[in-house]
Design an enzyme around this catalytic site. Structure first.
Site, PDB file in Angstrom:
ATOM      1  N   GLU A 258    -102.396 -53.811  72.423  1.00  0.00           N
ATOM      2  CA  GLU A 258    -102.423 -54.579  71.173  1.00  0.00           C
ATOM      3  C   GLU A 258    -103.071 -55.937  71.403  1.00  0.00           C
ATOM      4  O   GLU A 258    -102.741 -56.623  72.375  1.00  0.00           O
ATOM      5  CB  GLU A 258    -100.978 -54.748  70.694  1.00  0.00           C
ATOM      6  CG  GLU A 258    -100.802 -54.653  69.221  1.00  0.00           C
ATOM      7  CD  GLU A 258    -101.087 -53.259  68.670  1.00  0.00           C
ATOM      8  OE1 GLU A 258    -102.215 -53.049  68.197  1.00  0.00           O
ATOM      9  OE2 GLU A 258    -100.184 -52.410  68.695  1.00  0.00           O
ATOM     10  N   HIS A 259    -103.965 -56.300  70.509  1.00  0.00           N
ATOM     11  CA  HIS A 259    -104.705 -57.566  70.593  1.00  0.00           C
ATOM     12  C   HIS A 259    -105.514 -57.632  71.893  1.00  0.00           C
ATOM     13  O   HIS A 259    -105.694 -58.702  72.466  1.00  0.00           O
ATOM     14  CB  HIS A 259    -103.769 -58.777  70.465  1.00  0.00           C
ATOM     15  CG  HIS A 259    -103.197 -58.899  69.082  1.00  0.00           C
ATOM     16  ND1 HIS A 259    -103.874 -59.495  68.051  1.00  0.00           N
ATOM     17  CD2 HIS A 259    -102.033 -58.454  68.566  1.00  0.00           C
ATOM     18  CE1 HIS A 259    -103.135 -59.432  66.950  1.00  0.00           C
ATOM     19  NE2 HIS A 259    -102.017 -58.792  67.231  1.00  0.00           N
TER      20      HIS A 259
ATOM     21  N   SER B  91    -105.064 -49.087  56.320  1.00  0.00           N
ATOM     22  CA  SER B  91    -105.644 -48.514  55.103  1.00  0.00           C
ATOM     23  C   SER B  91    -107.022 -49.128  54.839  1.00  0.00           C
ATOM     24  O   SER B  91    -107.930 -48.438  54.368  1.00  0.00           O
ATOM     25  CB  SER B  91    -104.714 -48.715  53.907  1.00  0.00           C
ATOM     26  OG  SER B  91    -104.386 -50.064  53.766  1.00  0.00           O
ATOM     27  N   SER B  92    -107.213 -50.408  55.178  1.00  0.00           N
ATOM     28  CA  SER B  92    -108.527 -51.002  54.897  1.00  0.00           C
ATOM     29  C   SER B  92    -109.607 -50.430  55.807  1.00  0.00           C
ATOM     30  O   SER B  92    -110.706 -50.104  55.351  1.00  0.00           O
ATOM     31  CB  SER B  92    -108.483 -52.529  54.970  1.00  0.00           C
ATOM     32  OG  SER B  92    -107.830 -52.947  56.122  1.00  0.00           O
TER      33      SER B  92
ATOM     34  N   ASP C 148    -109.403 -50.258  64.859  1.00  0.00           N
ATOM     35  CA  ASP C 148    -108.965 -49.492  63.684  1.00  0.00           C
ATOM     36  C   ASP C 148    -110.092 -48.613  63.151  1.00  0.00           C
ATOM     37  O   ASP C 148    -109.901 -47.426  62.867  1.00  0.00           O
ATOM     38  CB  ASP C 148    -108.493 -50.438  62.576  1.00  0.00           C
ATOM     39  CG  ASP C 148    -107.412 -51.377  63.049  1.00  0.00           C
ATOM     40  OD1 ASP C 148    -106.889 -51.159  64.167  1.00  0.00           O
ATOM     41  OD2 ASP C 148    -107.084 -52.331  62.323  1.00  0.00           O
TER      42      ASP C 148
HETATM   43  C1  GLA Z   1    -105.578 -55.298  63.758  1.00  0.00           C
HETATM   44  C2  GLA Z   1    -107.072 -55.338  64.049  1.00  0.00           C
HETATM   45  C3  GLA Z   1    -107.419 -54.598  65.333  1.00  0.00           C
HETATM   46  C4  GLA Z   1    -106.538 -55.035  66.506  1.00  0.00           C
HETATM   47  C5  GLA Z   1    -105.063 -55.051  66.085  1.00  0.00           C
HETATM   48  C6  GLA Z   1    -104.179 -55.635  67.150  1.00  0.00           C
HETATM   49  O1  GLA Z   1    -105.172 -53.991  63.461  1.00  0.00           O
HETATM   50  O2  GLA Z   1    -107.797 -54.795  62.973  1.00  0.00           O
HETATM   51  O3  GLA Z   1    -108.778 -54.762  65.641  1.00  0.00           O
HETATM   52  O4  GLA Z   1    -106.941 -56.271  66.988  1.00  0.00           O
HETATM   53  O5  GLA Z   1    -104.846 -55.769  64.881  1.00  0.00           O
HETATM   54  O6  GLA Z   1    -104.170 -54.844  68.281  1.00  0.00           O
END
Ligand code: GLA
Length: 390
Positions: free
Chosen positions: A34-35, A130-131, A176
């Site tokens: 994540e991140h 969803s986006s 995403d």
């Molecule tokens: C959102 C962003 C992703 C990613 C996550 C965190 O979903 O769209 O690119 O950075 O946060 O992991």
């Protein structure tokens, strides 16, 4: 998913004519990593079987006529492929127009207008992308309708991210859109977000359920807090690059971070970098754990990921922490953590099937006691990436 009623609705909205083509792009859940994407690290998401459907018919003029069953009271919103300025009210139509705009920027022009009807079954505000699914859906439609065969799935993901970064103004990474474009049923995607090389890893859960728990918390400042985190990491990278020959934080391992963290003068920035580095290593180890069939180790890494997101990256919140902590204390819970961008949204948990009712009951009881409302649970399936259905 029964498409027939949606097709009937399309005819009601746009009138009789050529049969609409049907497309689908999924949402995603991230298992770990994540991140890390915008920090040049690894992510490990999977596409879901829920997502956004798009029904499309060509027009002979330049109109772009959009209708969403999820925002039916908006009616049909008309714009033109010749004027793609964003709607000022931040309307959902911007996610479609932004992708048409991104395609144009890169020389892929839509030759004529379209009637598009959308229907999404991703719970809104849950952080299940969803986006991104709407962006990837739009890219998939444009490629197909306008015969742009040279555009790869990866390119669709990149154009969706470009629209999100430069048209919507959310400086998201690639995870995403990539998951939505590339996903494969019963596989997770181990992606190196720097090189965009990836491996589809079979996920055989057997007697384990993948449960998403929606806290129902949505914070309006998500986008600005997210962009802040990103800037803090960029500052950290700058400070490290004064001495180290690295392209991104993804190039560092934990030992290097320990050794060179003194170069980062700001304590907050140091914590952000610590998360980015340690989370990337956890994600790489999570792949090893899966290859070795060691799901327990995978779960432990998920739990550590949560602690790091809570304490170092500071993107969790009280409600999510309660759900995670309660889960950790229950029998049959292999791992549980916040998933997605953070500041609310969902947790993702691996739970033994025989314990899943206990899991839901206990989490519901403690959440209700603390906040007077129930969380929602989705036992999701891992689905395929975007494509044309019929
Ligand atoms: C959102 C962003 C992703 C990613 C996550 C965190 O979903 O769209 O690119 O950075 O946060 O992991």
């Amino acid at each position: 998913m029964d498409i027939k009623p949606i097709k009937e609705k399309f005819t009601q909205i746009f009138g009789e004519g050529e049969e609409p083509a049907v497309y689908f792009a999924p949402g995603r859940v991230n298992l770990i990593g994540e991140h890390t994407d915008y920090n040049g690290g690894h992510v490990f998401p999977c596409a879901l079987t829920i997502g956004t459907y798009g029904l499309v018919r060509r027009r002979s003029d330049d109109d772009l006529r959009l209708y969403s069953e999820n925002f039916s009271s908006d009616g049909v919103i008309v714009s033109s492929i010749k004027d793609l300025s964003p709607a000022e009210d931040g309307s959902w139509t911007n996610y479609v127009k932004g992708v048409v705009w991104a395609f144009q920027k890169y020389g892929y022009s839509a030759g004529h207008g379209l009637d598009i009807m959308l229907y999404g079954n991703i719970p809104s505000g849950a952080g299940l992308s969803s986006s991104a699914s709407l962006e990837v859906l739009t890219g998939t439609i444009l490629r197909d309708v306008f015969g742009m065969k040279e555009i790869t799935d990866t390119r669709i993901a990149l154009l969706g991210q470009y629209a999100e970064n430069h048209y919507i103004g959310m400086k998201c990474g690639i995870m995403d859109q990539f998951a939505s474009a590339i996903g494969k049923a019963n596989h997770a995607i181990f992606l190196d977000a720097y090189s965009l090389e990836y491996e589809l890893v079979p996920i055989e859960l057997g007697d384990i359920s993948l449960i998403i728990t929606n806290s129902g918390v949505t914070h309006s400042l998500v986008s600005s807090a997210y962009n802040d985190r990103r800037m803090e990491c960029e500052r950290g990278l700058d400070m490290l690059q004064k001495v180290l020959d690295i392209n991104s934080l993804g190039d560092l391992n934990n030992e290097q971070f320990e050794r060179y963290q003194v170069l980062i003068s700001d304590e907050i920035v140091r914590k952000r970098v610590k998360h980015a580095v340690s989370e990337n290593r956890r994600t790489v180890h999570a792949l090893d754990a899966l290859h070795n069939g060691d799901i327990r180790e995978f779960g432990r890494l998920m739990n550590k990921s949560h602690l790091s997101l809570r304490d170092d990256y500071e993107v969790s919140c009280e409600e999510i922490d309660l759900l995670v902590k309660t889960a950790w204390e229950l029998p049959g819970v292999i791992g549980s953590r916040i998933t997605g961008g953070g500041f609310g949204g969902c947790t993702v948990s691996l739970v033994k099937k025989r314990n899943r009712n206990l899991f839901k009951n206990k989490l519901t009881a403690c959440y209700q006691e603390a906040y007077g409302r129930k969380p929602e649970f989705y036992e999701v399936e891992i689905g395929d990436g975007a494509g044309k259905l019929e």
